[in-house]
Design a protein around this motif. Structure first.
Motif, PDB file in Angstrom:
ATOM      1  N   VAL A  58       0.842  -1.206   0.000  1.00 62.28           N
ATOM      2  CA  VAL A  58       0.000   0.000   0.000  1.00 62.28           C
ATOM      3  C   VAL A  58       0.874   1.252   0.000  1.00 62.28           C
ATOM      4  N   LEU A  59       1.930   1.257   0.820  1.00 64.28           N
ATOM      5  CA  LEU A  59       2.800   2.434   0.910  1.00 64.28           C
ATOM      6  C   LEU A  59       3.537   2.692  -0.397  1.00 64.28           C
ATOM      7  N   VAL A  60       4.052   1.628  -1.020  1.00 59.40           N
ATOM      8  CA  VAL A  60       4.761   1.797  -2.289  1.00 59.40           C
ATOM      9  C   VAL A  60       3.817   2.333  -3.364  1.00 59.40           C
ATOM     10  N   ALA A  61       2.623   1.753  -3.451  1.00 61.29           N
ATOM     11  CA  ALA A  61       1.643   2.192  -4.447  1.00 61.29           C
ATOM     12  C   ALA A  61       1.196   3.625  -4.187  1.00 61.29           C
ATOM     13  N   ALA A  62       1.001   3.976  -2.908  1.00 64.38           N
ATOM     14  CA  ALA A  62       0.586   5.338  -2.568  1.00 64.38           C
ATOM     15  C   ALA A  62       1.686   6.344  -2.896  1.00 64.38           C
ATOM     16  N   GLY A  63       2.927   5.990  -2.607  1.00 65.22           N
ATOM     17  CA  GLY A  63       4.033   6.887  -2.945  1.00 65.22           C
ATOM     18  C   GLY A  63       4.106   7.180  -4.430  1.00 65.22           C
ATOM     19  N   LEU A  64       3.830   6.154  -5.239  1.00 63.81           N
ATOM     20  CA  LEU A  64       3.846   6.346  -6.689  1.00 63.81           C
ATOM     21  C   LEU A  64       2.657   7.171  -7.174  1.00 63.81           C
ATOM     22  N   ASN A  65       1.449   6.724  -6.858  1.00 61.85           N
ATOM     23  CA  ASN A  65       0.243   7.316  -7.448  1.00 61.85           C
ATOM     24  C   ASN A  65      -0.147   8.661  -6.843  1.00 61.85           C
ATOM     25  N   LEU A  66       0.277   8.932  -5.619  1.00 61.01           N
ATOM     26  CA  LEU A  66      -0.120  10.179  -4.974  1.00 61.01           C
ATOM     27  C   LEU A  66       0.952  11.261  -5.030  1.00 61.01           C
ATOM     28  N   PHE A  67       2.212  10.879  -5.255  1.00 60.97           N
ATOM     29  CA  PHE A  67       3.283  11.874  -5.207  1.00 60.97           C
ATOM     30  C   PHE A  67       4.165  11.883  -6.454  1.00 60.97           C
ATOM     31  N   LEU A  68       4.679  10.719  -6.851  1.00 61.15           N
ATOM     32  CA  LEU A  68       5.696  10.696  -7.902  1.00 61.15           C
ATOM     33  C   LEU A  68       5.099  10.769  -9.307  1.00 61.15           C
ATOM     34  N   ILE A  69       4.175   9.886  -9.629  1.00 61.26           N
ATOM     35  CA  ILE A  69       3.620   9.840 -10.989  1.00 61.26           C
ATOM     36  C   ILE A  69       2.897  11.129 -11.382  1.00 61.26           C
ATOM     37  N   PRO A  70       2.095  11.754 -10.501  1.00 66.56           N
ATOM     38  CA  PRO A  70       1.443  13.011 -10.907  1.00 66.56           C
ATOM     39  C   PRO A  70       2.427  14.103 -11.321  1.00 66.56           C
ATOM     40  N   HIS A  71       3.646  14.072 -10.803  1.00 64.88           N
ATOM     41  CA  HIS A  71       4.677  15.054 -11.174  1.00 64.88           C
ATOM     42  C   HIS A  71       5.676  14.476 -12.170  1.00 64.88           C
ATOM     43  N   ARG A  72       5.382  13.271 -12.665  1.00 66.59           N
ATOM     44  CA  ARG A  72       6.247  12.590 -13.631  1.00 66.59           C
ATOM     45  C   ARG A  72       7.677  12.442 -13.092  1.00 66.59           C
ATOM     46  N   LEU A  73       7.755  12.113 -11.802  1.00 62.54           N
ATOM     47  CA  LEU A  73       9.044  11.873 -11.162  1.00 62.54           C
ATOM     48  C   LEU A  73       9.343  10.388 -11.168  1.00 62.54           C
ATOM     49  N   LEU A  74      10.612  10.064 -10.970  1.00 62.30           N
ATOM     50  CA  LEU A  74      11.046   8.679 -10.962  1.00 62.30           C
ATOM     51  C   LEU A  74      11.528   8.303  -9.577  1.00 62.30           C
ATOM     52  N   SER A  75      11.291   7.060  -9.189  1.00 61.36           N
ATOM     53  CA  SER A  75      11.687   6.626  -7.853  1.00 61.36           C
ATOM     54  C   SER A  75      12.932   5.756  -7.867  1.00 61.36           C
ATOM     55  N   GLY A  76      13.462   5.433  -9.028  1.00 60.97           N
ATOM     56  CA  GLY A  76      14.613   4.548  -9.107  1.00 60.97           C
ATOM     57  C   GLY A  76      14.190   3.103  -9.159  1.00 60.97           C
ATOM     58  N   GLY A  77      15.085   2.246  -9.644  1.00 58.17           N
ATOM     59  CA  GLY A  77      14.781   0.821  -9.699  1.00 58.17           C
ATOM     60  C   GLY A  77      13.741   0.478 -10.737  1.00 58.17           C
TER      61      GLY A  77
END
Length: 282
Positions: free
Chosen positions: A32-51
């Motif tokens: 849940v935390l990984v998915a939330a970090g992506l969909n709520l913070f990184l993807i909306p700003h087209r940022l990358l998380s690495g890996g």
């Protein structure tokens, strides 16, 4: 009827039954935390998380494909590799994590929680790192390059966060800097939670030397035995010393408590290890 005498007999199998359930619950929370970090913070700003998540994000940004499907497909070859290189239990937990993360990515909406890309990078990295770290603490991973990082940290004393940071992907200057910030934060938070590379020395005082040695030898680390004497009652004891990792400390604690509930164990962090040190055997 005195129920106290039967309580240890009841509680022991109950704890044994709850342990796998608790591990899976932590894995699901991590997903849940990984998915939330992506969909709520990184993807909306087209940022990358690495890996792998970063690689999946790049593919999605370029093609518009479904990120949950891309994330799942990229994890398949790494899971197959990890099955042989790391261990079955680790990979089973990782499979549960990958499947659940894929599902949570598909159901959590992509919402821009903050308009500030710096805040998105920091909090996206923290939330994702918390998911990765908790998953690693129970002996699994969130898949992707976490598996590669675990393979490396089982061979060398390199913090997992450093591995994840080096495995990052970036695309343009602004996004690269924001993404680098997110990946750096994620790496540091993972190292705060996952402590598998940290060595500790356990001093165990017990009267059941032979039984304790039998259990500790299953953990594949060297053990030093010393005869000792209590300072107050001058009772004869045995002091066992073994060096292990924080990753395996829970197993040592369980072995000590189950063998001798009256044993005394002192754990100190080891700043340097000189000589041969056995790695965890999966």
């Amino acid at each position: 009827m005195n129920l106290d005498q039967y309580r240890p007999m009841i509680e022991k199998p109950l704890r044994a039954c709850l342990k796998p359930t608790q591990e899976i619950a932590v894995i699901l929370l991590s997903a849940v935390l990984v998915a939330a970090g992506l969909n709520l913070f990184l993807i909306p700003h087209r940022l990358l998380s690495g890996g792998v998540t970063g690689l999946a994000s790049i593919i999605v940004y370029l093609t518009g494909w479904n990120i949950s499907l891309v994330y799942f497909l990229l994890n398949v070859p790494l899971i197959l590799w990890g099955w042989k290189a790391v261990g079955r239990r680790y990979i089973v937990l990782s499979c549960i994590s990958v499947v659940s993360t894929t599902w949570f990515i598909s159901i959590i909406p992509e919402v821009q929680v903050t308009r500030d890309p710096i805040l998105a990078a920091v909090f996206g990295g923290i939330i994702s790192a918390a998911g990765i770290g908790f998953s690693l603490r129970v002996g699994g991973s969130t898949g992707g390059f976490d598996i590669l990082g675990s393979i490396v940290t089982r061979k060398k004393d390199v913090p997992m966060g450093n591995i994840l940071f080096l495995l990052g992907f970036f695309q343009s200057w602004d996004l690269a800097l924001y993404s680098m910030l997110s990946t750096f934060v994620k790496g540091k938070v993972v190292d705060m939670i996952h402590v598998g590379h940290i060595k500790v020395t356990c001093f165990i005082i017990t009267k059941r030397k032979d039984e304790m040695l039998c259990q500790l030898r299953k953990l594949h680390h060297g053990i030093t035995c010393l005869s000792s004497e209590g300072g107050y009652h001058e009772e004869k004891n045995y002091t066992l010393m073994t060096v292990t990792t924080r990753y395996e400390l829970a197993a040592v604690r369980k072995a000590v408590v189950s063998t001798d509930p009256h044993a005394f164990m002192n754990v100190v962090e080891s700043t340097e290890i000189v000589g041969r040190f056995s790695r965890p055997v999966q």
